[in-house]
Motif scaffolding. Structure first.
Motif, short mmCIF file in Angstrom:
data_model
loop_
_atom_site.label_atom_id
_atom_site.label_comp_id
_atom_site.label_asym_id
_atom_site.label_seq_id
_atom_site.Cartn_x
_atom_site.Cartn_y
_atom_site.Cartn_z
N VAL A 43 21.22 -59.48 69.82
CA VAL A 43 22.47 -59.88 70.48
C VAL A 43 23.67 -59.33 69.72
O VAL A 43 24.64 -58.84 70.32
CB VAL A 43 22.55 -61.42 70.60
CG1 VAL A 43 23.95 -61.86 70.98
CG2 VAL A 43 21.55 -61.92 71.64
N VAL A 44 23.61 -59.41 68.39
CA VAL A 44 24.71 -58.88 67.58
C VAL A 44 24.81 -57.37 67.74
O VAL A 44 25.91 -56.80 67.85
CB VAL A 44 24.52 -59.27 66.10
CG1 VAL A 44 25.52 -58.54 65.21
CG2 VAL A 44 24.68 -60.78 65.93
N SER A 47 26.46 -56.71 70.93
CA SER A 47 27.88 -57.04 70.88
C SER A 47 28.69 -55.97 70.17
O SER A 47 29.85 -55.72 70.50
CB SER A 47 28.09 -58.38 70.16
OG SER A 47 27.44 -59.42 70.84
N TYR A 81 27.77 -64.28 57.91
CA TYR A 81 26.80 -65.24 58.45
C TYR A 81 25.91 -65.80 57.34
O TYR A 81 25.69 -67.01 57.26
CB TYR A 81 25.96 -64.54 59.52
CG TYR A 81 24.98 -65.45 60.21
CD1 TYR A 81 25.37 -66.23 61.30
CD2 TYR A 81 23.64 -65.53 59.80
CE1 TYR A 81 24.47 -67.07 61.95
CE2 TYR A 81 22.75 -66.36 60.43
CZ TYR A 81 23.16 -67.12 61.51
OH TYR A 81 22.27 -67.95 62.14
N LEU A 123 23.39 -69.97 70.18
CA LEU A 123 23.06 -68.60 70.57
C LEU A 123 22.78 -68.51 72.06
O LEU A 123 23.17 -67.54 72.72
CB LEU A 123 21.83 -68.11 69.77
CG LEU A 123 21.40 -66.66 70.03
CD1 LEU A 123 22.52 -65.69 69.65
CD2 LEU A 123 20.12 -66.33 69.27
N LYS A 126 26.05 -68.53 73.77
CA LYS A 126 26.74 -67.24 73.58
C LYS A 126 26.25 -66.22 74.59
O LYS A 126 27.04 -65.46 75.18
CB LYS A 126 26.51 -66.74 72.15
CG LYS A 126 27.33 -65.49 71.79
CD LYS A 126 26.48 -64.23 71.94
CE LYS A 126 27.26 -62.99 71.59
NZ LYS A 126 28.16 -62.49 72.64
N VAL A 133 31.08 -63.21 69.41
CA VAL A 133 30.00 -63.33 68.44
C VAL A 133 30.40 -64.23 67.27
O VAL A 133 29.54 -64.81 66.58
CB VAL A 133 29.59 -61.93 67.96
CG1 VAL A 133 30.64 -61.33 67.02
CG2 VAL A 133 28.24 -61.96 67.26
N GLU A 134 31.70 -64.40 67.03
CA GLU A 134 32.16 -65.23 65.92
C GLU A 134 31.77 -66.70 66.08
O GLU A 134 31.77 -67.46 65.11
CB GLU A 134 33.68 -65.12 65.77
CG GLU A 134 34.16 -63.80 65.20
CD GLU A 134 34.11 -62.67 66.22
OE1 GLU A 134 34.20 -61.49 65.81
OE2 GLU A 134 34.00 -62.97 67.44
#
Length: 472
Positions: A43-44, A47, A81, A123, A126, A133-134
């Motif tokens: 996902v990151v 993004s 993170y 998550l 999100k 993403v923050e």
């Protein structure tokens, strides 16, 4: 008749405390974690896709430059993170361990599981609502304030230690690690396929994150409604040198046992007069140095496999993570074999050498098959930390398991946070020169950790020699 009941003519009942088994909680939670870890990375990455950088650039950039920008963005995300995940448990984990020692053992398990569930939900939201993403930083903070992995794993180790005899404790704890590894392996194997469901859709990863939330929910409800705390199975040993699998290594250092030599008229040997604090401190040092090596390498591997020379896709990322979980199986088999003929310190050294050898091979990986060869060399990498916990449990009172284990886990977590930050910075500085720098450093630290363990082994050997002289 309760689950811990015994029959006077048969001893413990054959249905041996089924509801005291911690393994279902470990399996469900680790399945959720493996799905979450893979989903978080993918996902990151999505993004911080190439489009996110090209939209902010006036002129098109070459693919290599965009890939480097993406790598740095992902690395910077994980620095923050991991800092949040590692530091926030410092505020709550110790107190959860204290509460579990004084009130109820399940406190150190159920509260962190609630935090895990909330972070998995974040998550999912999100992906579902396309939040920035923050938002995951806040989820990590909430997870940490609930104790995080430090409190959870300390609670698991405490229950595992209470439900096993000293002679079989190393096997018991590595069995729990095996369950964790098998669950993580299964979760990682399917994670890439689940993420590709709804491919091309704006909510890609929804199925994966939903499955993670479901597994986390099962773990929490099982721990709340089904799990029972086992009665301690630890029994005082009748002789100084008869702890199975340790060759008498720790009996002479147990603060709960009287000095048996003094009881029979022998003066205490100089080596045995010393308190076990020195041994515990050396075990702490060895665990921390080794954890520095492991955390540094493990944190860099996901970044390493996404870029050249490997450039893995989603399915390959899942398979790579699954390969990491196979060490839980091989380490379990290693403890089963080595505990019959080796002391705990010998098993710890074997594990450290195994990881150090694999890490140095990772430094020179150029092809996918080379990556799996390096992973195969780490087949005993899990043995050191688990065996160190087992060794410590034989040196302390059962009523202190929660506090001591959580202090150890917090120490590992705190040093791991520092290591993760430093390694990510090193990786960014060296990824265009020698991308294997971090793995080479991990190999060095792994071999360095052998030194305090060697000192422990020499102290134990001296203690045994003094004991033999006194008996004669």
């Amino acid at each position: 008749m309760g689950p811990g009941a015994t029959c006077p003519w048969r001893g413990p009942l054959p249905r041996l405390q089924v509801w005291t088994w911690i393994e279902p909680v470990v399996a469900s939670n680790q399945m959720a974690t493996s799905l979450y870890d893979a989903g978080l990375l993918l996902v990151v990455k999505a993004s911080f896709g190439a489009g996110a950088f090209s939209n902010h650039s006036a002129s098109p950039s070459p693919r290599g430059a965009l890939e480097d920008q993406q790598q740095r963005a992902i690395s910077n995300f994980y620095i923050v993170y991991n800092l949040v995940m590692g530091l926030t448990p410092l505020l709550s984990a110790y107190w959860l361990g204290w509460l579990s020692d004084h009130y109820h053992r399940k406190i150190a398990i159920c509260v962190p599981l609630l935090g895990f569930l909330l972070s998995r939900l974040a998550l999912l939201l999100k992906v579902l609502l396309d939040w920035p993403v923050e938002i995951l930083y806040g989820a990590a903070a909430l997870n940490g304030l609930c104790g995080g992995f430090s409190a959870f794993w300390s609670g698991v180790m405490a229950l595992g230690s209470l439900g096993s005899s000293e002679g079989r404790r190393s096997v018991r704890l590595i069995l729990i690690d095996l369950i964790l590894g098998l669950a993580g392996f299964c979760g990682s194997m399917v994670s890439g396929h689940l993420f590709k469901q709804m491919a091309g859709h704006s909510r890609q990863g929804l199925v994966l994150t939903a499955c993670s939330v479901s597994c986390a929910t099962c773990a929490l409800f099982y721990s709340l409604l089904v799990l029972k705390v086992p009665e301690s199975m630890a029994k005082p040993s009748k002789s100084v040198d008869t702890v199975s699998g340790t060759a008498g290594t720790y009996r002479t250092l147990d603060p709960d046992q009287p000095d048996q030599q003094s009881a029979v008229g022998h003066p205490p040997a100089p080596g045995k007069a010393k308190p076990p604090k020195t041994i515990i401190a050396l075990l702490f040092v060895g665990a921390i140095i080794y954890d520095l090596a492991v955390v540094g390498a493990v944190d860099v591997i996901p970044l390493f496999v996404l870029r050249e020379p490997l450039s893995w896709n989603q399915v390959q990322v899942g398979y790579g993570m699954a390969a990491g979980y196979t060490i839980f199986i091989t380490s379990f088999l290693g403890v089963l074999a080595f505990s019959r003929c080796c002391r705990d310190t010998t098993m710890i050294v074997i594990g450290m050498v195994s990881f150090g050898s694999g890490a140095i091979l990772l430094a020179f990986v150029k092809e996918t098959y080379m990556f799996y060869i390096a992973r195969a060399a780490m087949l005993f990498a899990l043995i050191p930390i688990t065996t160190i916990r087992s060794a410590m449990s034989k040196l302390i009172k059962g009523s202190s398991y929660g506090k001591v284990f959580v202090i150890l886990q917090l120490s590992l977590t705190l040093t791991g946070v520092v290591t993760s930050t430093v390694y990510n910075e090193i990786y960014q500085l060296t990824m265009e020169k020698f991308v294997g720098t971090c793995f080479a450093l991990s190999s060095f630290l792994s071999f360095l950790a052998i030194i305090p363990i060697g000192i422990v082994a020499s102290k134990q050997a001296s203690s045994l020699r003094y004991g033999d002289i006194a008996e004669k």
